[in-house]
Design a protein around this motif. Structure first.
Motif, PDB file in Angstrom:
ATOM      1  N   PRO A  53      30.254 -26.683  88.079  1.00 28.40           N
ATOM      2  CA  PRO A  53      29.996 -26.113  89.410  1.00 28.40           C
ATOM      3  C   PRO A  53      30.259 -24.611  89.513  1.00 28.40           C
ATOM      4  CG  PRO A  53      31.091 -28.231  89.627  1.00 28.40           C
ATOM      5  CD  PRO A  53      31.066 -27.912  88.156  1.00 28.40           C
ATOM      6  N   GLN A  54      31.365 -24.125  88.935  1.00 27.62           N
ATOM      7  CA  GLN A  54      31.672 -22.697  89.051  1.00 27.62           C
ATOM      8  C   GLN A  54      30.676 -21.843  88.288  1.00 27.62           C
ATOM      9  OE1 GLN A  54      33.487 -24.971  87.559  1.00 27.62           O
ATOM     10  NE2 GLN A  54      34.421 -24.256  85.629  1.00 27.62           N
ATOM     11  N   GLN A  55      30.142 -22.363  87.171  1.00 30.95           N
ATOM     12  CA  GLN A  55      29.174 -21.606  86.380  1.00 30.95           C
ATOM     13  C   GLN A  55      27.813 -21.548  87.073  1.00 30.95           C
ATOM     14  OE1 GLN A  55      29.567 -19.886  83.658  1.00 30.95           O
ATOM     15  NE2 GLN A  55      31.646 -20.426  83.064  1.00 30.95           N
ATOM     16  N   LYS A  56      27.501 -22.557  87.878  1.00 24.42           N
ATOM     17  CA  LYS A  56      26.240 -22.554  88.619  1.00 24.42           C
ATOM     18  C   LYS A  56      26.180 -21.389  89.609  1.00 24.42           C
ATOM     19  CE  LYS A  56      25.414 -27.537  88.304  1.00 24.42           C
ATOM     20  NZ  LYS A  56      25.229 -28.799  89.040  1.00 24.42           N
ATOM     21  N   LYS A  57      27.336 -20.906  90.033  1.00 21.51           N
ATOM     22  CA  LYS A  57      27.397 -19.727  90.904  1.00 21.51           C
ATOM     23  C   LYS A  57      27.573 -18.448  90.098  1.00 21.51           C
ATOM     24  CE  LYS A  57      29.434 -22.286  94.788  1.00 21.51           C
ATOM     25  NZ  LYS A  57      30.598 -22.382  95.711  1.00 21.51           N
ATOM     26  N   LEU A  58      28.351 -18.533  89.015  1.00 22.41           N
ATOM     27  CA  LEU A  58      28.670 -17.346  88.236  1.00 22.41           C
ATOM     28  C   LEU A  58      27.463 -16.792  87.488  1.00 22.41           C
ATOM     29  CD1 LEU A  58      30.768 -15.356  87.143  1.00 22.41           C
ATOM     30  CD2 LEU A  58      31.284 -17.001  85.329  1.00 22.41           C
ATOM     31  N   VAL A  59      26.674 -17.672  86.831  1.00 23.79           N
ATOM     32  CA  VAL A  59      25.553 -17.213  86.009  1.00 23.79           C
ATOM     33  C   VAL A  59      24.516 -16.443  86.828  1.00 23.79           C
ATOM     34  CG1 VAL A  59      23.585 -17.971  84.628  1.00 23.79           C
ATOM     35  CG2 VAL A  59      25.865 -18.871  84.150  1.00 23.79           C
ATOM     36  N   PRO A  60      24.006 -16.985  87.965  1.00 27.54           N
ATOM     37  CA  PRO A  60      23.055 -16.187  88.744  1.00 27.54           C
ATOM     38  C   PRO A  60      23.668 -14.915  89.317  1.00 27.54           C
ATOM     39  CG  PRO A  60      23.613 -18.218  89.898  1.00 27.54           C
ATOM     40  CD  PRO A  60      24.152 -18.346  88.512  1.00 27.54           C
ATOM     41  N   ALA A  61      24.968 -14.947  89.628  1.00 27.19           N
ATOM     42  CA  ALA A  61      25.630 -13.737  90.126  1.00 27.19           C
ATOM     43  C   ALA A  61      25.648 -12.653  89.051  1.00 27.19           C
ATOM     44  CB  ALA A  61      27.052 -14.063  90.576  1.00 27.19           C
ATOM     45  N   MET A  62      25.859 -13.043  87.791  1.00 29.23           N
ATOM     46  CA  MET A  62      25.856 -12.074  86.703  1.00 29.23           C
ATOM     47  C   MET A  62      24.452 -11.512  86.481  1.00 29.23           C
ATOM     48  SD  MET A  62      28.431 -14.027  84.049  1.00 29.23           S
ATOM     49  CE  MET A  62      28.567 -12.678  82.901  1.00 29.23           C
ATOM     50  N   MET A  63      23.440 -12.371  86.621  1.00 31.41           N
ATOM     51  CA  MET A  63      22.071 -11.879  86.483  1.00 31.41           C
ATOM     52  C   MET A  63      21.718 -10.928  87.629  1.00 31.41           C
ATOM     53  SD  MET A  63      19.839 -15.048  84.950  1.00 31.41           S
ATOM     54  CE  MET A  63      20.099 -15.646  83.270  1.00 31.41           C
ATOM     55  N   GLU A  64      22.219 -11.213  88.825  1.00 29.78           N
ATOM     56  CA  GLU A  64      22.014 -10.310  89.957  1.00 29.78           C
ATOM     57  C   GLU A  64      22.661  -8.954  89.694  1.00 29.78           C
ATOM     58  OE1 GLU A  64      20.441 -10.153  92.803  1.00 29.78           O
ATOM     59  OE2 GLU A  64      19.482 -12.112  92.752  1.00 29.78           O
ATOM     60  N   SER A  65      23.817  -8.946  89.055  1.00 30.96           N
ATOM     61  CA  SER A  65      24.478  -7.677  88.722  1.00 30.96           C
ATOM     62  C   SER A  65      23.626  -6.861  87.762  1.00 30.96           C
ATOM     63  CB  SER A  65      25.853  -7.956  88.098  1.00 30.96           C
ATOM     64  OG  SER A  65      26.710  -8.587  89.013  1.00 30.96           O
ATOM     65  N   LEU A  66      23.030  -7.527  86.786  1.00 35.27           N
ATOM     66  CA  LEU A  66      22.119  -6.849  85.859  1.00 35.27           C
ATOM     67  C   LEU A  66      20.912  -6.286  86.594  1.00 35.27           C
ATOM     68  CD1 LEU A  66      21.957  -9.010  82.601  1.00 35.27           C
ATOM     69  CD2 LEU A  66      22.354  -6.553  82.720  1.00 35.27           C
ATOM     70  N   LEU A  67      20.353  -7.071  87.515  1.00 33.33           N
ATOM     71  CA  LEU A  67      19.188  -6.629  88.285  1.00 33.33           C
ATOM     72  C   LEU A  67      19.521  -5.403  89.129  1.00 33.33           C
ATOM     73  CD1 LEU A  67      17.691 -10.037  89.467  1.00 33.33           C
ATOM     74  CD2 LEU A  67      16.484  -8.293  88.145  1.00 33.33           C
ATOM     75  N   ARG A  68      20.672  -5.422  89.777  1.00 30.24           N
ATOM     76  CA  ARG A  68      21.069  -4.285  90.625  1.00 30.24           C
ATOM     77  C   ARG A  68      21.257  -3.022  89.795  1.00 30.24           C
ATOM     78  NH1 ARG A  68      24.308  -8.196  93.225  1.00 30.24           N
ATOM     79  NH2 ARG A  68      26.132  -7.517  92.020  1.00 30.24           N
ATOM     80  N   GLU A  69      21.862  -3.158  88.622  1.00 28.12           N
ATOM     81  CA  GLU A  69      22.098  -1.993  87.777  1.00 28.12           C
ATOM     82  C   GLU A  69      20.787  -1.425  87.246  1.00 28.12           C
ATOM     83  OE1 GLU A  69      24.143   1.079  86.400  1.00 28.12           O
ATOM     84  OE2 GLU A  69      24.955  -0.535  87.663  1.00 28.12           O
TER      85      GLU A  69
END
Length: 285
Positions: free
Chosen positions: A127-143
């Motif tokens: 469950p925690q990774q289901k939130k963490l993985v897309p959040a990390m991809m969003e960080s890459l997108l923002r950068e």
């Protein structure tokens, strides 16, 4: 999360030399044919009714699951357009970049290694990774969208952290696939091991004790292409990978199952739009 406009992009080539990350949301969908590419692929499903066929394996993805795909794996996606919008995060990575980011103690390419024990494409996330993985991809997108001081270094750090998480997930993920061990799956596994040898519908049907008609029908139904086309795609895929690794065109055609160089030349040019030597030359530019 910001969603892109629903306009399905069937592109299978990277526009950047290192990696691409995208958040896509589509309702107007088109068929994706059996294909491969020269980069590693990671897909995280947010919503949609999606089935992936990767070599002989069939995966019906659920939201919150992830797929990893090796460049040597032929694959295809089937999408139900009447279901929820097809929303996903996609990450494409050049093998040379991932090798560069790896260390002697942490090979970031390991999760894509088809020879490792219990290799599979589908990763089940806690469950925690289901939130963490897309959040990390969003960080890459923002950068990428708003680069600042040290942006390239920060993007590599974010990518490295993400790939560490993916490798840890791959070590312990259940590799269960959908469906039974069908004759089509057995034939594909056989082709993957024996592609350098003479292969035909007749010899495969005889080996697996089925009629030519039944095998041809079932294979085309599941894979979307005939057996001959699949064998050709597999041989060309391997030849392309070997040339990308430094072998010369004249060195790869026979080990990849082509009877002579002219046959290999014609098949390669028809599929990729350039000759084997032109492909090798393009790798150096």
């Amino acid at each position: 999360m910001n969603k892109t406009l629903p306009s399905f992009d069937p592109r299978q080539k990277m526009l950047r030399p290192d990696f691409e990350v995208a958040h896509k949301w589509d309702t107007d969908l088109r068929e994706v044919e059996l294909h491969h590419h020269d980069f590693y692929e990671v897909d995280f499903l947010v919503s949609g009714d999606v089935t992936y066929v990767i070599e002989s394996r069939v995966y019906h993805m659920q939201p919150g699951q992830m797929l990893i795909i090796n460049p040597r794996e032929l694959h295809q996606v089937y999408i139900r357009s009447d279901a929820a919008p097809y929303e996903r995060y996609m990450l494409w990575i050049a093998p040379q970049l991932l090798q560069k980011l790896s260390t002697s103690q942490a090979d970031l390419c390991r999760c894509f290694d088809m020879s490792r024990p219990n290799y599979g494409n589908l990763l089940h996330l806690p469950p925690q990774q289901k939130k963490l993985v897309p959040a990390m991809m969003e960080s890459l997108l923002r950068e990428q969208a708003q680069p600042g001081f040290g942006s390239e270094l920060l993007q590599q750090n974010l990518l490295t952290e993400l790939m560490i998480h993916i490798n840890r997930l791959a070590e312990f993920s259940d590799t269960t696939q959908d469906g039974e061990d069908t004759v089509v799956a057995k034939v594909i596994d056989y082709i993957n091991l024996h592609y350098p040898e003479p292969l035909s519908l007749e010899t495969l049907a005889e080996r697996f004790y089925v009629s030519k008609y039944h095998l041809s029908h079932e294979f085309t139904k599941q894979m979307g292409v005939g057996i001959y086309q699949y064998i050709q795609k597999k041989r060309l895929l391997i030849a392309r990978q070997l040339m990308a690794e430094g072998q010369k065109p004249m060195e790869v055609y026979a080990p990849c199952g082509f009877g002579d160089y002219p046959a290999f030349f014609r098949a390669f040019r028809k599929v990729y739009g350039l000759s084997p030597r032109e492909f090798v030359k393009s790798l150096k530019t």
